[in-house]
Design an enzyme around this catalytic site. Sequence first.
Site, short mmCIF file in Angstrom:
data_model
loop_
_atom_site.label_atom_id
_atom_site.label_comp_id
_atom_site.label_asym_id
_atom_site.label_seq_id
_atom_site.Cartn_x
_atom_site.Cartn_y
_atom_site.Cartn_z
N ARG A 164 79.99 120.74 126.69
CA ARG A 164 80.33 120.99 127.14
C ARG A 164 78.90 120.86 128.60
O ARG A 164 79.42 120.22 129.79
CB ARG A 164 81.47 121.89 127.40
CG ARG A 164 82.35 121.70 127.45
CD ARG A 164 83.44 122.86 126.53
NE ARG A 164 82.79 123.07 125.48
CZ ARG A 164 83.14 122.34 123.87
NH1 ARG A 164 84.19 121.60 124.26
NH2 ARG A 164 82.68 122.19 123.32
N THR A 165 78.17 121.65 127.66
CA THR A 165 77.34 122.45 129.34
C THR A 165 76.48 120.93 129.34
O THR A 165 75.91 120.85 130.07
CB THR A 165 76.08 123.07 128.23
OG1 THR A 165 77.50 124.25 128.07
CG2 THR A 165 75.46 124.83 129.29
N LYS B 8 57.26 117.40 116.81
CA LYS B 8 56.19 117.21 116.57
C LYS B 8 55.21 118.47 116.91
O LYS B 8 53.47 119.06 117.10
CB LYS B 8 54.73 116.68 117.26
CG LYS B 8 55.89 114.92 117.04
CD LYS B 8 54.46 113.88 118.19
CE LYS B 8 55.52 112.83 118.95
NZ LYS B 8 55.31 112.43 120.00
N ARG C 223 68.99 124.27 126.90
CA ARG C 223 69.18 125.14 126.23
C ARG C 223 68.61 125.32 124.69
O ARG C 223 67.73 124.20 124.49
CB ARG C 223 70.71 124.48 125.44
CG ARG C 223 71.33 125.12 124.35
CD ARG C 223 72.43 125.02 123.90
NE ARG C 223 73.45 125.55 124.50
CZ ARG C 223 75.11 125.08 124.67
NH1 ARG C 223 75.00 124.75 123.77
NH2 ARG C 223 75.38 125.63 125.91
N HIS D 129 74.85 133.39 128.56
CA HIS D 129 75.19 132.21 129.28
C HIS D 129 75.38 131.56 129.89
O HIS D 129 76.53 132.15 130.56
CB HIS D 129 76.10 131.26 128.44
CG HIS D 129 76.02 130.13 127.89
ND1 HIS D 129 75.85 129.11 129.07
CD2 HIS D 129 76.43 129.47 127.11
CE1 HIS D 129 76.38 128.32 128.35
NE2 HIS D 129 77.05 127.47 127.31
#
Length: 305
Positions: free
Chosen positions: A51-52, A80, A101, A129
Amino acid sequence: MRHLMNALDLSTDEIGRLIDLAERIMNDPDRYADVCKRKKLATCFYEPSTRTRLSFEAAMLNLGGQVLGFSSADSSSAAKGESVADTIRVISHYADICAMRHPKEGAPLVASIHSGIPVINAGDGGHNHPTQTLTDLFTIKILKGHFDNLTIGLCGDLKFGRTVHSLIQAMVRYSNVTFILISPEELRIPDYLRKDTLLANRIKFKEVSVLEDVLPELDLLYMTRVQRERFFNEEDYIRLKDSFILDAKKMSLAPKDMLVLHPLPRVNEIATEVDSDPRAVYFKQAGFGVYIRMALILTLLGLDD
Ligand code: CP
């Protein structure tokens, strides 16, 4: 330049303006179809999302802008060993705004310190959030009409649930809001939230462990998933994962106008038979997320006029 790390970065007036703009966009999307022409959104997702990430991308595309990014740490140079600070320094040359995120609490904040573009916290570990909270507030405003005088049940994983933490912090700023916190003993809200947010602001709340007992009292029920990825111990997860399952029988105990919200994804905590109940608004809620993210992108890019 402004970033969004926490829903509390926005005053209630600013949240009101974002919600008004999201509503105007929802009612007349064509008017906003080219507002972000030649602007780019970078979605830097070090943790899974449906969703986000996709609603941010849909939001920018709906505004006439473009998107670029990565959807896992493995597909970026984080694999890396590149730091978040170096990554955002580089992405600042490629994009105009970034949604990030990360599984580590505070990683988007570190990015914001080193960034040349606005950074939006799209979820950091078990911490915050804020754009889910904006989505939740927009849903409540559209479907309930107001934030004051609500009794809100929050059910499930209240310990690790960042959406719950952000929503409580945002809702305590409105009048006469009561929280009923429904969870197993082990998954109660963190102490800092109980002391610094609820007790410090003299907010009415109670902590219970039986959903059926409190359903008749609720204006809103915010269900959450027990999050496997936040547990250190698989046995604890298996023991707690099915603590609460909302089904049609339990819904019969709830008021006729109680709304059921859920940030999604759902696992077992809401039986699919509840989906057809008009009070189940969690899929609508996911849809509303696009409009509030459009409003946020416009605001942080200074294009909201
Ligand atoms: N609500 C939410 O954050 O969903 P995703 O994890 O799919 O983005």
